[in-house]
Enzyme design. Structure first.
Site, mmCIF file in Angstrom:
data_model
loop_
_atom_site.group_PDB
_atom_site.id
_atom_site.type_symbol
_atom_site.label_atom_id
_atom_site.label_comp_id
_atom_site.label_asym_id
_atom_site.label_seq_id
_atom_site.Cartn_x
_atom_site.Cartn_y
_atom_site.Cartn_z
ATOM 1 N N GLU A 6 -7.611 8.543 6.407
ATOM 2 C CA GLU A 6 -7.869 9.121 7.728
ATOM 3 C C GLU A 6 -8.472 10.534 7.716
ATOM 4 O OE1 GLU A 6 -4.443 8.678 10.276
ATOM 5 O OE2 GLU A 6 -4.593 6.504 10.246
ATOM 6 N N TYR A 14 -4.296 1.681 15.929
ATOM 7 C CA TYR A 14 -3.065 1.665 16.726
ATOM 8 C C TYR A 14 -3.306 1.495 18.213
ATOM 9 C CZ TYR A 14 -0.622 3.119 12.556
ATOM 10 O OH TYR A 14 -0.097 3.143 11.288
ATOM 11 N N GLU A 40 -3.466 -0.198 8.206
ATOM 12 C CA GLU A 40 -2.298 0.168 9.013
ATOM 13 C C GLU A 40 -2.479 -0.400 10.404
ATOM 14 O OE1 GLU A 40 -1.362 4.380 9.267
ATOM 15 O OE2 GLU A 40 -1.789 4.656 7.135
ATOM 16 N N ARG A 54 0.865 -1.194 0.000
ATOM 17 C CA ARG A 54 0.000 0.000 0.000
ATOM 18 C C ARG A 54 0.896 1.236 0.000
ATOM 19 N NH1 ARG A 54 -2.535 3.044 4.763
ATOM 20 N NH2 ARG A 54 -3.973 4.427 3.691
ATOM 21 N N HIS A 61 -3.096 11.016 0.785
ATOM 22 C CA HIS A 61 -2.566 10.749 2.136
ATOM 23 C C HIS A 61 -1.892 12.038 2.622
ATOM 24 C CE1 HIS A 61 -1.125 7.293 4.934
ATOM 25 N NE2 HIS A 61 -0.765 8.421 5.520
ATOM 26 N N ASN A 95 -7.342 1.995 9.911
ATOM 27 C CA ASN A 95 -6.053 1.955 10.583
ATOM 28 C C ASN A 95 -6.314 1.914 12.081
ATOM 29 O OD1 ASN A 95 -5.119 2.380 8.007
ATOM 30 N ND2 ASN A 95 -4.716 4.568 8.314
HETATM 31 C C1 FCB Z 1 -1.406 7.153 10.729
HETATM 32 C C2 FCB Z 1 -0.984 7.662 9.368
HETATM 33 C C3 FCB Z 1 0.355 7.169 8.905
HETATM 34 C C4 FCB Z 1 1.348 7.069 10.047
HETATM 35 C C5 FCB Z 1 0.760 6.315 11.219
HETATM 36 C C6 FCB Z 1 1.700 6.135 12.381
HETATM 37 O O1 FCB Z 1 -2.251 8.071 11.321
HETATM 38 O O2 FCB Z 1 -1.935 7.314 8.406
HETATM 39 O O3 FCB Z 1 0.783 8.007 7.867
HETATM 40 O O4 FCB Z 1 1.793 8.325 10.377
HETATM 41 O O5 FCB Z 1 -0.391 6.977 11.665
#
Ligand code: FCB
Length: 449
Positions: free
Chosen positions: A165, A296, A353, A77, A120, A294
């Site tokens: 995002e 985290y 992500e 990607r 992006h 995404n």
């Molecule tokens: C996300 C972004 C990516 C990267 C990660 C850690 O928010 O899409 O570009 O910065 O975080």
């Protein structure tokens, strides 16, 4: 059935974005982006870093794609830099167009399947000068850009992300101002979110109208949110934060409506949301082919005054954290997947992500990032649990292939499974890269390290 195996055909990949890796900021006919401008504004980026050189991927893409192939990563990607394609108003840059054909040639050579992100975050500065995302006038610019990409690459790329995002573009770019263009106006941030989702819906329509049969969808980012206590005030605070972060974007895309409680909350705080026009929500709700997101971390919040837009405060937690200070909480990924399936969509899901920032020294030529391996392992386990329960998760892309420019945090945060020495630009696969190759080869999880 072996418990640690993924379904056949599961899409394994890794992700990057143009501004974070390409460099060559002023080469190849590229125009200025809002991130170029932001990076060169003193005080905006940690350490005064810029994306001018980044990983120099623009010049080293052949070597990078060969490394992807060597690691056996079958899906990649990446994003396309809008100002490489349209450096100025009305001007198309043939060198920029050629660059991505070259990249696709390399991917094709090794049989690596591309997933391309149209936007992006690196908006051309000339569009910002005309009002950027805050202005509805961005819509024809976005559609002209997307149409050109479809014409050029539509026959070669079968997985498209419209926008990465929207929450970050709107809330961090125009609300908190930590990202480019660095504005701090919450009403504007909501207008930006609206225009972003509108462009998404119209782009899906454009792609379908052009007769392509590949897949297209948006990439949202989610942070599951929990109340710090069971008090009614804290629960309401968590519900608002969830509205702000997650459902403000899910609602339009999957239900053709903003969440009513949040719309009322914002109207009370900021005044009537005049940027919403008749028919917009139906456009945003144009069915795509998948939901990509995404993930985290999670957040824990309580009622308070620290974040006046929402009347919430962040609560400290005792969870282990990555170098970003983000809680490691794979259980939240599982719950999120389940919630998306139960409340929003039955479409295939891609995690576009997921990953962790950790900085470890190179010792004897090796980077033993066992903490990153554990992070990815545990999140993949959460994915497996969801899949075993019938969830339609079809792919997973690790963020990131290379250490790279982490926006306002500069080069200090290293997310790569491949280390980049920013002095020499040498790439060194970390232990996690080899571990991930092995996961892909066996289509399943090995023992936890
Ligand atoms: C996300 C972004 C990516 C990267 C990660 C850690 O928010 O899409 O570009 O910065 O975080």
């Amino acid at each position: 059935m072996n418990d640690t195996r993924f379904p056949e055909g599961f899409v394994w990949g890794t992700a990057t974005s143009a501004y974070q890796i390409e460099g060559a900021a002023n080469e190849g006919g590229k125009g200025e982006s809002i991130w170029d401008r932001f990076c060169h504004t003193p005080g905006k980026i940690a350490g005064g870093d810029t994306g001018d050189t980044a990983c120099d991927h623009y010049h080293r893409y052949k070597e990078d794609i060969a490394l992807l192939a060597e690691l056996g990563i079958p899906n990649y990607r990446f994003s396309i830099a809008w100002p490489r394609i349209f450096p100025e108003k009305g001007k198309v840059n043939p060198e920029g167009i050629r660059f991505y054909h070259g990249l696709l040639d390399e991917l094709q050579k090794y049989g690596i399947e591309p997933m391309a992100t149209i936007f992006h975050w690196d908006l051309p500065q000339w569009i910002q000068d005309e009002g950027g995302w805050a202005s509805r006038d961005i819509v024809p610019h976005f559609l002209a850009y997307a149409e050109l990409l479809f014409r050029e690459y539509g026959g070669r790329v079968n997985k498209w992300n419209t926008i990465n995002e929207p929450w970050v573009v709107s809330m961090l770019g125009h609300g908190t101002g930590v990202n480019a263009p660095g504005h701090t106006d919450w009403y504007e941030a909501l207008a930006v979110a609206h225009h972003v989702l509108l462009c998404h819906g119209l782009t899906v329509r454009k792609y379908k109208a052009m007769g392509f049969t590949g897949e297209i969808g948006i990439v949202l980012n989610f942070t599951p949110t929990y109340p710090a206590t069971e008090s009614a005030e804290d629960k309401a605070a968590a519900a608002r934060y969830d509205g702000y972060f997650n459902t403000w974007f899910l609602g339009p895309v999957f239900k053709a409506a903003y969440p009513a409680d949040m719309a009322a909350w914002y109207a009370a705080k900021l005044g009537p949301l005049r940027f919403i026009q008749d028919g917009d929500l139906e456009i945003m709700n144009t069915p795509g082919d998948f939901l990509a997101f995404n993930y985290y971390t999670r957040d824990v919040v309580k009622a308070g005054s620290g974040f006046p837009l929402l009347d919430v405060d962040f609560a400290a937690t005792d969870a282990d954290k990555t170098d970003m200070g983000w809680d490691i909480h794979p259980e939240s990924l599982y719950r999120l997947l389940t919630r998306l399936k139960e409340e929003y969509t039955q479409l295939p899901i891609y995690i576009t992500e997921n990953g962790a920032a950790y900085d470890l020294p190179v010792v004897g030529g090796e980077i033993r990032d066992d903490n990153r391996i554990a992070y990815i392992h545990d999140h993949l386990e959460a994915c497996l649990r969801f899949i075993r329960e019938g969830g339609n998760l079809q792919g997973y892309y690790v963020w990131s292939f290379l250490d790279n420019f982490e926006w306002a945090l500069g080069y200090q945060k290293r997310f790569g499974i491949v280390h980049v020495d920013y002095e020499t630009l040498t790439r060194t696969p970390k232990r996690s890269a080899k571990w991930y190759s092995d996961v892909i080869r066996r289509n399943g999880l090995p023992e936890r390290v």
